[in-house]
Design a protein around this motif. Structure first.
Motif, PDB file in Angstrom:
ATOM      1  N   LYS A   1       0.813  -1.223   0.000  1.00  0.00           N
ATOM      2  CA  LYS A   1       0.000   0.000   0.000  1.00  0.00           C
ATOM      3  C   LYS A   1       0.847   1.274   0.000  1.00  0.00           C
ATOM      4  O   LYS A   1       0.301   2.377  -0.023  1.00  0.00           O
ATOM      5  CB  LYS A   1      -0.931  -0.001   1.219  1.00  0.00           C
TER       6      LYS A   1
ATOM      7  N   ARG B   1       1.110  -3.299 -12.953  1.00  0.00           N
ATOM      8  CA  ARG B   1       1.200  -2.564 -14.224  1.00  0.00           C
ATOM      9  C   ARG B   1       2.397  -3.041 -15.052  1.00  0.00           C
ATOM     10  O   ARG B   1       2.298  -3.198 -16.278  1.00  0.00           O
ATOM     11  CB  ARG B   1       1.295  -1.067 -13.951  1.00  0.00           C
TER      12      ARG B   1
ATOM     13  N   GLU C   1       0.767   6.294  -7.157  1.00  0.00           N
ATOM     14  CA  GLU C   1       0.476   4.891  -7.447  1.00  0.00           C
ATOM     15  C   GLU C   1       0.939   4.003  -6.299  1.00  0.00           C
ATOM     16  O   GLU C   1       2.027   4.186  -5.761  1.00  0.00           O
ATOM     17  CB  GLU C   1       1.186   4.484  -8.737  1.00  0.00           C
ATOM     18  N   THR C   2       0.114   3.033  -5.894  1.00  0.00           N
ATOM     19  CA  THR C   2       0.540   2.115  -4.848  1.00  0.00           C
ATOM     20  C   THR C   2       1.590   1.156  -5.399  1.00  0.00           C
ATOM     21  O   THR C   2       1.659   0.910  -6.611  1.00  0.00           O
ATOM     22  CB  THR C   2      -0.630   1.298  -4.285  1.00  0.00           C
TER      23      THR C   2
ATOM     24  N   ASN D   1      -0.005  -1.762  -7.319  1.00  0.00           N
ATOM     25  CA  ASN D   1      -0.420  -1.397  -8.678  1.00  0.00           C
ATOM     26  C   ASN D   1       0.789  -1.218  -9.604  1.00  0.00           C
ATOM     27  O   ASN D   1       0.729  -1.548 -10.795  1.00  0.00           O
ATOM     28  CB  ASN D   1      -1.252  -0.120  -8.657  1.00  0.00           C
TER      29      ASN D   1
ATOM     30  N   LYS E   1      -6.298  -4.269  -2.854  1.00  0.00           N
ATOM     31  CA  LYS E   1      -7.018  -4.085  -4.106  1.00  0.00           C
ATOM     32  C   LYS E   1      -6.094  -3.627  -5.230  1.00  0.00           C
ATOM     33  O   LYS E   1      -5.171  -2.844  -5.020  1.00  0.00           O
ATOM     34  CB  LYS E   1      -8.140  -3.057  -3.922  1.00  0.00           C
ATOM     35  N   VAL E   2      -6.400  -4.112  -6.419  1.00  0.00           N
ATOM     36  CA  VAL E   2      -5.747  -3.646  -7.637  1.00  0.00           C
ATOM     37  C   VAL E   2      -6.693  -2.663  -8.317  1.00  0.00           C
ATOM     38  O   VAL E   2      -7.910  -2.885  -8.360  1.00  0.00           O
ATOM     39  CB  VAL E   2      -5.434  -4.822  -8.589  1.00  0.00           C
ATOM     40  N   ASP E   3      -6.146  -1.577  -8.817  1.00  0.00           N
ATOM     41  CA  ASP E   3      -6.951  -0.578  -9.505  1.00  0.00           C
ATOM     42  C   ASP E   3      -7.790  -1.230 -10.610  1.00  0.00           C
ATOM     43  O   ASP E   3      -7.268  -1.981 -11.437  1.00  0.00           O
ATOM     44  CB  ASP E   3      -6.033   0.491 -10.098  1.00  0.00           C
ATOM     45  N   GLU E   4      -9.092  -0.946 -10.610  1.00  0.00           N
ATOM     46  CA  GLU E   4     -10.001  -1.604 -11.544  1.00  0.00           C
ATOM     47  C   GLU E   4      -9.666  -1.277 -13.001  1.00  0.00           C
ATOM     48  O   GLU E   4      -9.743  -2.140 -13.871  1.00  0.00           O
ATOM     49  CB  GLU E   4     -11.445  -1.207 -11.235  1.00  0.00           C
ATOM     50  N   ALA E   5      -9.313  -0.037 -13.258  1.00  0.00           N
ATOM     51  CA  ALA E   5      -8.970   0.346 -14.635  1.00  0.00           C
ATOM     52  C   ALA E   5      -7.716  -0.377 -15.104  1.00  0.00           C
ATOM     53  O   ALA E   5      -7.615  -0.793 -16.267  1.00  0.00           O
ATOM     54  CB  ALA E   5      -8.783   1.856 -14.721  1.00  0.00           C
ATOM     55  N   LEU E   6      -6.767  -0.533 -14.201  1.00  0.00           N
ATOM     56  CA  LEU E   6      -5.534  -1.248 -14.532  1.00  0.00           C
ATOM     57  C   LEU E   6      -5.838  -2.708 -14.828  1.00  0.00           C
ATOM     58  O   LEU E   6      -5.338  -3.274 -15.808  1.00  0.00           O
ATOM     59  CB  LEU E   6      -4.549  -1.132 -13.366  1.00  0.00           C
TER      60      LEU E   6
ATOM     61  N   LYS F   1       2.870   4.352  -1.329  1.00  0.00           N
ATOM     62  CA  LYS F   1       2.608   5.130  -2.524  1.00  0.00           C
ATOM     63  C   LYS F   1       3.872   5.751  -3.082  1.00  0.00           C
ATOM     64  O   LYS F   1       4.665   6.363  -2.353  1.00  0.00           O
ATOM     65  CB  LYS F   1       1.572   6.219  -2.230  1.00  0.00           C
TER      66      LYS F   1
END
Length: 229
Positions: free
Chosen positions: A23, A38, A30-31, A34, A57-62, A25
């Protein structure tokens, strides 16, 4: 050599850091989780997140942009309430340690490869990335696989190394070692180095990565972010 999957190890307690490393940043917001996801997506293989059931959680858009599946996995033996932890160190009382996460990822990768390919899946490799690193998954894969291809005899485990340390959680693990690792864990063992040293090929660090890994305290993470930029 072929890549079967990527596992991101994100289940550590991170007591010295004061927060879970997944978590943390980066300067752009960006975490760290993520960031690793990515940079793993271009490899186009399943991406497994071993976070010891923290549910990061992973970013939904990613996730939506990835052509390969991204999902969480449980550590090997995590559902076994009868597991005997008496032989393990105190720091592993509530977790199976890194090897239990790798074992679960190996099992999952074997299942995926058998479902999608008729080739000899056990010669494929799993890329392991720990969350105390800013080395990009694509670059780590290229670096380790190139060194392995130059070697006359490929080893079952291929890990980064510097003059004084081996980095077993930044490496490649051949799927064929799954039964051996499972037996090792079932015997009550958890020590990473004891398992991998007899079967490991050491690959020298890229000099550019000197400060991008092994950060355990906030000041270490700040230096890593500075080195990344």
């Amino acid at each position: 050599m072929r890549l079967a999957g990527v596992v991101i190890l994100a289940g550590g307690n991170s007591k010295r850091m004061g927060a879970p490393k997944a978590k943390l940043k980066l300067p752009g917001g960006e975490t760290l989780l993520n960031y690793h996801v990515r940079h793993a997506t271009p490899l186009n293989v399943p991406i497994m997140i071993a976070d010891n059931e923290h549910g990061f959680k992973v970013d939904e858009a990613l996730a939506a942009r990835s052509e390969a599946p991204i999902f969480h996995i449980k550590d090997y033996g995590q559902n076994d309430k009868k597991a005997d932890n008496s032989k393990t160190d105190d720091k592993y009382k509530n977790t199976g340690g890194a090897l239990a996460a790798i074992e679960s990822a190996l099992q999952t990768s074997i299942s995926f490869v058998k479902d999608t390919s008729s080739k000899n899946s056990l010669t494929d490799y799993l890329l392991v990335i720990s969350c105390d690193s800013l080395i990009k998954a694509t670059e780590l894969w290229q670096h380790l696989s190139a060194a392995t291809n130059r070697s006359l005899h490929a080893r079952a485990v291929v890990c980064l190394s510097d003059d004084s340390h081996l980095y077993p959680l930044l490496g490649l693990y051949q799927l064929a070692i799954e039964p051996e690792l499972r037996a090792y864990l079932d015997s009550g063992q958890r020590r990473v180095m004891r398992f991998i040293e007899p079967i490991c090929q050491k690959v020298a660090f890229d000099p550019q990565w000197q400060y991008l890994t092994n950060f355990n305290a906030p000041e270490d993470f700040v230096k890593a972010c500075q080195a990344l930029s």
